[in-house]
Design a protein around this motif. Structure first.
Motif, mmCIF file in Angstrom:
data_model
loop_
_atom_site.group_PDB
_atom_site.id
_atom_site.type_symbol
_atom_site.label_atom_id
_atom_site.label_comp_id
_atom_site.label_asym_id
_atom_site.label_seq_id
_atom_site.Cartn_x
_atom_site.Cartn_y
_atom_site.Cartn_z
ATOM 1 N N LEU A 204 42.227 -14.172 2.348
ATOM 2 C CA LEU A 204 42.610 -14.372 0.944
ATOM 3 C C LEU A 204 42.019 -15.656 0.383
ATOM 4 C CD1 LEU A 204 46.404 -13.656 1.453
ATOM 5 C CD2 LEU A 204 44.798 -12.154 0.289
ATOM 6 N N PRO A 205 41.672 -15.653 -0.910
ATOM 7 C CA PRO A 205 41.294 -16.924 -1.539
ATOM 8 C C PRO A 205 42.510 -17.855 -1.503
ATOM 9 C CG PRO A 205 41.117 -15.074 -3.078
ATOM 10 C CD PRO A 205 41.655 -14.528 -1.820
ATOM 11 N N GLN A 206 42.251 -19.159 -1.459
ATOM 12 C CA GLN A 206 43.354 -20.090 -1.180
ATOM 13 C C GLN A 206 44.519 -20.027 -2.156
ATOM 14 O OE1 GLN A 206 43.805 -21.802 1.674
ATOM 15 N NE2 GLN A 206 42.009 -20.678 2.380
ATOM 16 N N THR A 207 44.247 -19.838 -3.459
ATOM 17 C CA THR A 207 45.381 -19.818 -4.393
ATOM 18 C C THR A 207 46.247 -18.604 -4.125
ATOM 19 O OG1 THR A 207 43.861 -18.798 -5.924
ATOM 20 C CG2 THR A 207 44.395 -21.111 -6.324
ATOM 21 N N LEU A 208 45.603 -17.499 -3.830
ATOM 22 C CA LEU A 208 46.351 -16.279 -3.520
ATOM 23 C C LEU A 208 47.149 -16.465 -2.237
ATOM 24 C CD1 LEU A 208 44.404 -12.965 -4.054
ATOM 25 C CD2 LEU A 208 46.814 -13.453 -4.488
ATOM 26 N N LEU A 209 46.528 -17.161 -1.268
ATOM 27 C CA LEU A 209 47.190 -17.383 0.015
ATOM 28 C C LEU A 209 48.512 -18.129 -0.200
ATOM 29 C CD1 LEU A 209 47.241 -17.322 3.115
ATOM 30 C CD2 LEU A 209 45.894 -19.422 3.120
ATOM 31 N N GLU A 210 48.445 -19.147 -1.068
ATOM 32 C CA GLU A 210 49.666 -19.915 -1.325
ATOM 33 C C GLU A 210 50.760 -19.069 -1.943
ATOM 34 O OE1 GLU A 210 49.520 -23.748 -3.283
ATOM 35 O OE2 GLU A 210 47.938 -24.331 -1.889
ATOM 36 N N SER A 211 50.387 -18.263 -2.920
ATOM 37 C CA SER A 211 51.456 -17.471 -3.523
ATOM 38 C C SER A 211 51.926 -16.369 -2.578
ATOM 39 C CB SER A 211 51.059 -16.935 -4.901
ATOM 40 O OG SER A 211 49.887 -16.196 -4.803
ATOM 41 N N GLU A 212 51.032 -15.933 -1.684
ATOM 42 C CA GLU A 212 51.465 -14.956 -0.676
ATOM 43 C C GLU A 212 52.451 -15.601 0.295
ATOM 44 O OE1 GLU A 212 50.834 -11.606 0.339
ATOM 45 O OE2 GLU A 212 50.340 -11.513 -1.795
ATOM 46 N N LEU A 213 52.138 -16.850 0.682
ATOM 47 C CA LEU A 213 52.999 -17.530 1.658
ATOM 48 C C LEU A 213 54.339 -17.941 1.056
ATOM 49 C CD1 LEU A 213 50.574 -19.947 3.558
ATOM 50 C CD2 LEU A 213 51.932 -18.123 4.582
ATOM 51 N N GLU A 247 41.171 -21.314 9.059
ATOM 52 C CA GLU A 247 40.488 -21.091 7.783
ATOM 53 C C GLU A 247 41.319 -21.559 6.587
ATOM 54 O OE1 GLU A 247 37.400 -20.046 7.847
ATOM 55 O OE2 GLU A 247 37.562 -19.850 10.027
ATOM 56 N N MET A 248 42.516 -22.054 6.842
ATOM 57 C CA MET A 248 43.392 -22.467 5.743
ATOM 58 C C MET A 248 42.865 -23.780 5.158
ATOM 59 S SD MET A 248 47.460 -23.152 6.156
ATOM 60 C CE MET A 248 48.103 -21.521 6.304
ATOM 61 N N ASN A 249 42.881 -23.929 3.814
ATOM 62 C CA ASN A 249 42.351 -25.181 3.272
ATOM 63 C C ASN A 249 43.353 -26.322 3.406
ATOM 64 O OD1 ASN A 249 44.089 -25.189 1.143
ATOM 65 N ND2 ASN A 249 42.549 -24.794 -0.422
ATOM 66 N N LEU A 250 42.862 -27.539 3.197
ATOM 67 C CA LEU A 250 43.688 -28.711 3.494
ATOM 68 C C LEU A 250 44.954 -28.777 2.643
ATOM 69 C CD1 LEU A 250 40.782 -31.217 4.031
ATOM 70 C CD2 LEU A 250 42.506 -30.605 5.744
ATOM 71 N N GLU A 251 44.833 -28.347 1.393
ATOM 72 C CA GLU A 251 45.989 -28.418 0.506
ATOM 73 C C GLU A 251 47.102 -27.493 0.997
ATOM 74 O OE1 GLU A 251 46.705 -27.643 -4.143
ATOM 75 O OE2 GLU A 251 44.650 -28.129 -3.537
ATOM 76 N N THR A 252 46.727 -26.281 1.322
ATOM 77 C CA THR A 252 47.729 -25.329 1.825
ATOM 78 C C THR A 252 48.280 -25.830 3.157
ATOM 79 O OG1 THR A 252 46.307 -23.653 0.846
ATOM 80 C CG2 THR A 252 48.178 -22.862 2.114
ATOM 81 N N GLN A 253 47.412 -26.459 3.929
ATOM 82 C CA GLN A 253 47.866 -27.011 5.216
ATOM 83 C C GLN A 253 49.000 -28.016 5.012
ATOM 84 O OE1 GLN A 253 44.711 -28.629 7.702
ATOM 85 N NE2 GLN A 253 43.381 -26.925 7.152
#
Ligand SMILES: Nc1ncnc2c1ncn2[C@@H]1O[C@H](COP(=O)(O)OP(=O)(O)OP(=O)(O)O)[C@@H](O)[C@H]1O
Ligand SMILES: [Mg+2]
Length: 452
Positions: A204-213, A247-253
């Protein structure tokens, strides 16, 4: 290795004796019987790889002997010897399960070649029987098949740590079974009746990943028409599987780190903290320590998720798992494709044992699936003809070892190939190392058909 055992059944003493000498000279252990009854008694007492039987004999003829063998659980490859006039009997014997037949005026060469083939077949049946027995006695642990020491150790570890809340980091190459192991951890734990929720951080693109999580509140951003629960909430009480966490970006990390530390978080656009009780299992096929060095992964997060590290070794480092996995997948796809292949040929098993399996168990699974899919409905043996051409051809390329049993030319070819590879195919350098001139090297590359 024990000598292969052959039983010779014939009422004519002279023929028997001549054949016995021929076969013993070939290194076989030979016993004899004068008719079917005698042969049957011997076969019931001990195992013979091959039984070579004449047809016309007093008391019990060859065909009757074959009939008795087929009714019993005697396992021997029968070669039926018959005169041309009795060819009907040979056909009947084959129907009853004889391996092959020979017409009376056979040459020694023909005889030896049929025996050799029969022995190969016996070896294959025996090997496959061992595999079947192993698989039968091997109750897959939550779908995990494997009997290597390493896999056994991982299974034990999983049982031990299943109920702890500590995070687990599964490390291993693609296709080694990381997701399978993550599910096994969940199934072994007391959380098994609660959800197992998986999310692939790379897909997933990172913004989508965040809202998914984390989910989001209505109106948090354009398009957020109603509130959505995140994976953390959905996994509450159960296990959250974070696949490809590297593969997770630093912000989501950092957001993930906060949840792991504080056990609560807010939905995107939300203010109310949400409390969760989850067990995190993460997986990666990249080296996270290297990612930390390169500034792509947070060190503090690494220590959070890596409380219990589990390293799943690649298939090529636990080759003893290959045959049993192959048998397992064969059974699986026979069912799925409605085929009835019950043996894997020795040649295929050898190819499998030599192959590198860069794609690990997944690659093996795919190879068996395509082999079963292309097989005809009445195929009983999985042979090299069922494997994808590239697979059989790459066999040699992938193994750079010089092994026992190679011919001198093969060794030379392999040695030159390895040297060329080492110097990145720079022929002058290779010639120097090999202490031959460039022209000789060129000639050898050509004559030995050495390809990059
Ligand atoms: N030990 C095993 N026993 C039975 N099946 C296995 C085993 N290991 C892997 N498999 C099967 O191989 C396939 C690949 O496994 P899985 O998806 O778990 O690999 P992975 O490590 O997550 O790979 P990737 O890094 O590419 O996501 C799956 O279909 C899985 O069921
Ligand atoms: Mg996976």
């Amino acid at each position: 290795m024990a000598k292969p055992k052959i039983l010779l059944v014939d009422d004519e003493k002279k023929i028997k004796e001549t054949l016995k000498i021929v076969l013993e000279n070939e290194g076989y252990e030979v016993q004899t019987a004068s008719n079917g009854v005698e042969a049957l008694n011997l076969l019931e007492d001990e195992y013979f790889d091959v039984t070579l039987t004449d047809n016309r004999m007093p008391e019990m003829n060859g065909l009757e002997l074959m009939r008795e063998i087929s009714k019993s659980d005697i396992k021997t490859a029968v070669i039926f010897i018959t005169a041309y006039a009795d060819i009907k009997d040979a056909v009947e014997a084959i129907k009853l399960g004889a391996y092959n037949y020979l017409e009376k005026n056979f040459t020694t060469e023909e005889l030896l070649s049929v025996i050799k083939e029969a022995l190969e077949k016996q070896k294959m049946i025996e090997k496959n029987n061992i595999l079947k027995k192993k698989l039968k006695n091997h109750s897959p642990f939550h779908g995990i098949v494997g009997e290597s020491k390493k896999i056994k150790e991982i299974k034990n570890l999983i049982c031990k740590i299943a109920d702890s809340k500590a995070s687990v980091l599964l490390m291993g190459e693609s296709g080694t079974g990381k997701e399978l192991f993550a599910r096994a951890i969940h199934q072994c734990s007391q959380r098994r009746n609660k959800p197992f929720v998986a999310i692939n951080c790379a897909a997933l693109p990172q913004t989508l990943l965040e809202s998914e999580l984390f989910g989001y509140e209505k109106g948090a951003f354009t398009g957020a028409l109603k509130q959505k629960k995140g994976k953390f909430e959905l996994a509450n009480g159960g296990t959250l599987f974070l696949d490809e966490i590297g593969e997770m970006n630093l912000e989501t990390q950092s957001k993930l780190l906060r949840v792991l530390q504080e056990k609560e978080y807010e939905r995107v656009g939300g203010l109310k903290p949400i409390k969760v009780d989850i067990r995190v299992v993460a997986a990666t096929n990249v080296d996270l320590k290297e990612a930390i060095k390169q500034g792509r992964f947070r060190e503090d997060l690494y220590y959070r998720i890596n409380v219990i590290p589990i390293e799943i070794p690649p298939l090529r480092e636990r080759k003893e798992d290959i045959p049993i996995l192959a048998e397992y997948f064969l059974k699986m796809f026979n069912r799925e494709y409605d085929k009835s292949i019950d043996l894997i040929s020795m040649e295929v098993l050898d190819i499998f044992m030599e192959y590198e399996w860069r794609g690990n168990a997944r690659e093996l699974k795919n190879i068996i699936e395509s082999a079963v899919a292309v097989a005809s409905p009445d195929d009983k043996i999985l042979g090299p003809q069922h494997l994808q051409a590239h697979f059989v051809n790459t066999k040699r390329k992938n193994s750079n070892e010089i092994k026992d049993g190679m011919s001198l030319a093969e060794i030379e070819k392999q040695y030159i190939y390895n040297t060329l590879k080492k110097v990145n195919w720079n022929k002058s350098k290779a010639a120097k190392i090999l202490n031959i001139n460039r022209q000789t090297l060129y000639n050898k590359i050509k004559s030995l058909n050495i390809k990059k």
